[in-house]
Design a protein around this motif. Sequence first.
Motif, PDB file in Angstrom:
ATOM      1  N   LEU A 106       5.293  -6.883  -2.940  1.00 29.39           N
ATOM      2  CA  LEU A 106       4.060  -7.137  -3.296  1.00 29.39           C
ATOM      3  C   LEU A 106       4.091  -8.490  -3.947  1.00 29.39           C
ATOM      4  O   LEU A 106       3.208  -9.233  -3.793  1.00 29.39           O
ATOM      5  CB  LEU A 106       3.223  -6.126  -3.980  1.00 29.39           C
ATOM      6  CG  LEU A 106       2.843  -4.831  -3.103  1.00 29.39           C
ATOM      7  CD1 LEU A 106       2.457  -3.805  -4.025  1.00 29.39           C
ATOM      8  CD2 LEU A 106       2.169  -5.342  -1.991  1.00 29.39           C
ATOM      9  N   ILE A 107       4.916  -8.921  -5.143  1.00 30.49           N
ATOM     10  CA  ILE A 107       4.741  -9.906  -5.897  1.00 30.49           C
ATOM     11  C   ILE A 107       5.096 -11.274  -5.176  1.00 30.49           C
ATOM     12  O   ILE A 107       4.604 -12.258  -5.300  1.00 30.49           O
ATOM     13  CB  ILE A 107       5.681  -9.645  -7.344  1.00 30.49           C
ATOM     14  CG1 ILE A 107       5.078  -8.793  -8.099  1.00 30.49           C
ATOM     15  CG2 ILE A 107       5.962 -11.000  -8.012  1.00 30.49           C
ATOM     16  CD1 ILE A 107       5.852  -8.320  -9.520  1.00 30.49           C
ATOM     17  N   LEU A 127      -4.528 -10.875  -2.238  1.00 30.65           N
ATOM     18  CA  LEU A 127      -3.949 -10.158  -1.319  1.00 30.65           C
ATOM     19  C   LEU A 127      -4.540  -8.772  -1.200  1.00 30.65           C
ATOM     20  O   LEU A 127      -5.159  -8.260  -2.143  1.00 30.65           O
ATOM     21  CB  LEU A 127      -2.467  -9.536  -1.763  1.00 30.65           C
ATOM     22  CG  LEU A 127      -1.452  -9.009  -0.949  1.00 30.65           C
ATOM     23  CD1 LEU A 127      -1.141  -9.581   0.313  1.00 30.65           C
ATOM     24  CD2 LEU A 127      -0.355  -8.505  -1.630  1.00 30.65           C
ATOM     25  N   ILE A 128      -4.651  -8.214   0.130  1.00 27.31           N
ATOM     26  CA  ILE A 128      -5.536  -7.053   0.441  1.00 27.31           C
ATOM     27  C   ILE A 128      -4.300  -6.092   0.883  1.00 27.31           C
ATOM     28  O   ILE A 128      -3.719  -6.492   1.755  1.00 27.31           O
ATOM     29  CB  ILE A 128      -6.628  -7.331   1.400  1.00 27.31           C
ATOM     30  CG1 ILE A 128      -7.600  -8.313   1.112  1.00 27.31           C
ATOM     31  CG2 ILE A 128      -6.859  -6.060   1.973  1.00 27.31           C
ATOM     32  CD1 ILE A 128      -8.628  -8.781   2.276  1.00 27.31           C
ATOM     33  N   VAL A 129      -4.290  -5.206   0.257  1.00 25.55           N
ATOM     34  CA  VAL A 129      -3.256  -3.826   0.473  1.00 25.55           C
ATOM     35  C   VAL A 129      -4.163  -2.704   1.143  1.00 25.55           C
ATOM     36  O   VAL A 129      -4.989  -2.319   0.634  1.00 25.55           O
ATOM     37  CB  VAL A 129      -2.573  -3.395  -0.804  1.00 25.55           C
ATOM     38  CG1 VAL A 129      -1.748  -2.428  -0.350  1.00 25.55           C
ATOM     39  CG2 VAL A 129      -1.874  -4.728  -1.353  1.00 25.55           C
ATOM     40  N   ILE A 130      -3.518  -2.206   2.273  1.00 27.93           N
ATOM     41  CA  ILE A 130      -4.197  -0.902   3.104  1.00 27.93           C
ATOM     42  C   ILE A 130      -3.185  -0.041   2.649  1.00 27.93           C
ATOM     43  O   ILE A 130      -2.124  -0.216   3.201  1.00 27.93           O
ATOM     44  CB  ILE A 130      -4.382  -1.329   4.638  1.00 27.93           C
ATOM     45  CG1 ILE A 130      -5.214  -2.638   4.453  1.00 27.93           C
ATOM     46  CG2 ILE A 130      -5.047  -0.296   5.240  1.00 27.93           C
ATOM     47  CD1 ILE A 130      -5.735  -3.014   6.034  1.00 27.93           C
ATOM     48  N   LEU A 142       0.548   8.799  -3.777  1.00 22.18           N
ATOM     49  CA  LEU A 142      -0.597   7.964  -3.858  1.00 22.18           C
ATOM     50  C   LEU A 142      -0.771   7.408  -5.318  1.00 22.18           C
ATOM     51  O   LEU A 142      -0.901   6.546  -5.468  1.00 22.18           O
ATOM     52  CB  LEU A 142      -1.707   8.952  -3.268  1.00 22.18           C
ATOM     53  CG  LEU A 142      -3.188   8.077  -3.191  1.00 22.18           C
ATOM     54  CD1 LEU A 142      -2.964   7.054  -2.267  1.00 22.18           C
ATOM     55  CD2 LEU A 142      -4.007   9.169  -2.879  1.00 22.18           C
ATOM     56  N   VAL A 143      -0.638   8.398  -6.248  1.00 18.79           N
ATOM     57  CA  VAL A 143      -0.814   7.951  -7.612  1.00 18.79           C
ATOM     58  C   VAL A 143       0.168   6.878  -8.015  1.00 18.79           C
ATOM     59  O   VAL A 143       0.080   5.876  -8.595  1.00 18.79           O
ATOM     60  CB  VAL A 143      -0.725   9.010  -8.776  1.00 18.79           C
ATOM     61  CG1 VAL A 143      -0.426   8.818 -10.108  1.00 18.79           C
ATOM     62  CG2 VAL A 143      -1.768  10.110  -8.389  1.00 18.79           C
ATOM     63  N   ASP A 144       1.636   6.917  -7.501  1.00 18.85           N
ATOM     64  CA  ASP A 144       2.555   6.042  -7.737  1.00 18.85           C
ATOM     65  C   ASP A 144       2.168   4.720  -7.248  1.00 18.85           C
ATOM     66  O   ASP A 144       2.341   3.540  -7.837  1.00 18.85           O
ATOM     67  CB  ASP A 144       3.919   6.251  -7.247  1.00 18.85           C
ATOM     68  CG  ASP A 144       4.493   7.566  -8.149  1.00 18.85           C
ATOM     69  OD1 ASP A 144       3.990   7.638  -9.050  1.00 18.85           O
ATOM     70  OD2 ASP A 144       5.557   8.411  -7.529  1.00 18.85           O
ATOM     71  N   MET A 149      -0.198  -0.957  -7.728  1.00 12.68           N
ATOM     72  CA  MET A 149      -1.369  -1.877  -7.558  1.00 12.68           C
ATOM     73  C   MET A 149      -1.707  -2.665  -8.777  1.00 12.68           C
ATOM     74  O   MET A 149      -1.984  -3.490  -8.956  1.00 12.68           O
ATOM     75  CB  MET A 149      -2.361  -1.334  -6.733  1.00 12.68           C
ATOM     76  CG  MET A 149      -2.392  -0.930  -5.488  1.00 12.68           C
ATOM     77  SD  MET A 149      -1.818  -2.033  -4.208  1.00 12.68           S
ATOM     78  CE  MET A 149      -0.091  -1.710  -3.947  1.00 12.68           C
ATOM     79  N   LYS A 150      -1.914  -1.613  -9.873  1.00 14.83           N
ATOM     80  CA  LYS A 150      -2.294  -1.813 -11.159  1.00 14.83           C
ATOM     81  C   LYS A 150      -1.373  -3.158 -11.782  1.00 14.83           C
ATOM     82  O   LYS A 150      -1.618  -3.957 -12.423  1.00 14.83           O
ATOM     83  CB  LYS A 150      -2.448  -0.773 -12.085  1.00 14.83           C
ATOM     84  CG  LYS A 150      -2.781  -0.743 -13.408  1.00 14.83           C
ATOM     85  CD  LYS A 150      -4.354  -1.225 -13.487  1.00 14.83           C
ATOM     86  CE  LYS A 150      -4.879  -1.216 -14.761  1.00 14.83           C
ATOM     87  NZ  LYS A 150      -6.316  -1.631 -14.887  1.00 14.83           N
TER      88      LYS A 150
END
Length: 174
Positions: A106-107, A127-130, A142-144, A149-150
Amino acid sequence: MQNLPQKVRSKKLNSRVDLTAMVSVSFLLIIFFMVVGELSKPKSLDLNTGRDCDDCGVYPYEGENRSVTILLGENNKIIYYVGLIASPIKKPKSTTYGKNGIQKELIARIESLQKHSNGSSKRKPNLIVIIKPTKKSNYGNLVDILDEMKMTGITSYFIVPEFTPEESKLLASN
């Protein structure tokens, strides 16, 4: 003289009322209503639609170049691709959670967006993440991914439960 019957005087009872219990109940009610008032306040997340900036001009690096789709499978499996599944810019690839996994990818994608924007826009490339969790992925996954994202500073991400047939085949093959 006769002894007249003396008037019987009643004893005056102590008319003091103990208010300790009422004070305790009052404080409990005050605390209860304070907690209920605090918990009943609506909690919401800000939604960034991209329409907030009218004078930003044309975004130089738009469309599927800005999108990353992350598929969360069973047994902590992550598959991601850039662009559309029918014609991906970066082919689907399996990775892991953490600094050397999805976070690194992602980076790298964010840096690529910044490099291609060349500072020609007033706002930074976004950046848009789906995120697409399967029914077999667990809640911890999902939490991970939301933690990722954070940590990467991505603010535009969406959780979508629907899969295309190509994505379903991709998850089944891996």
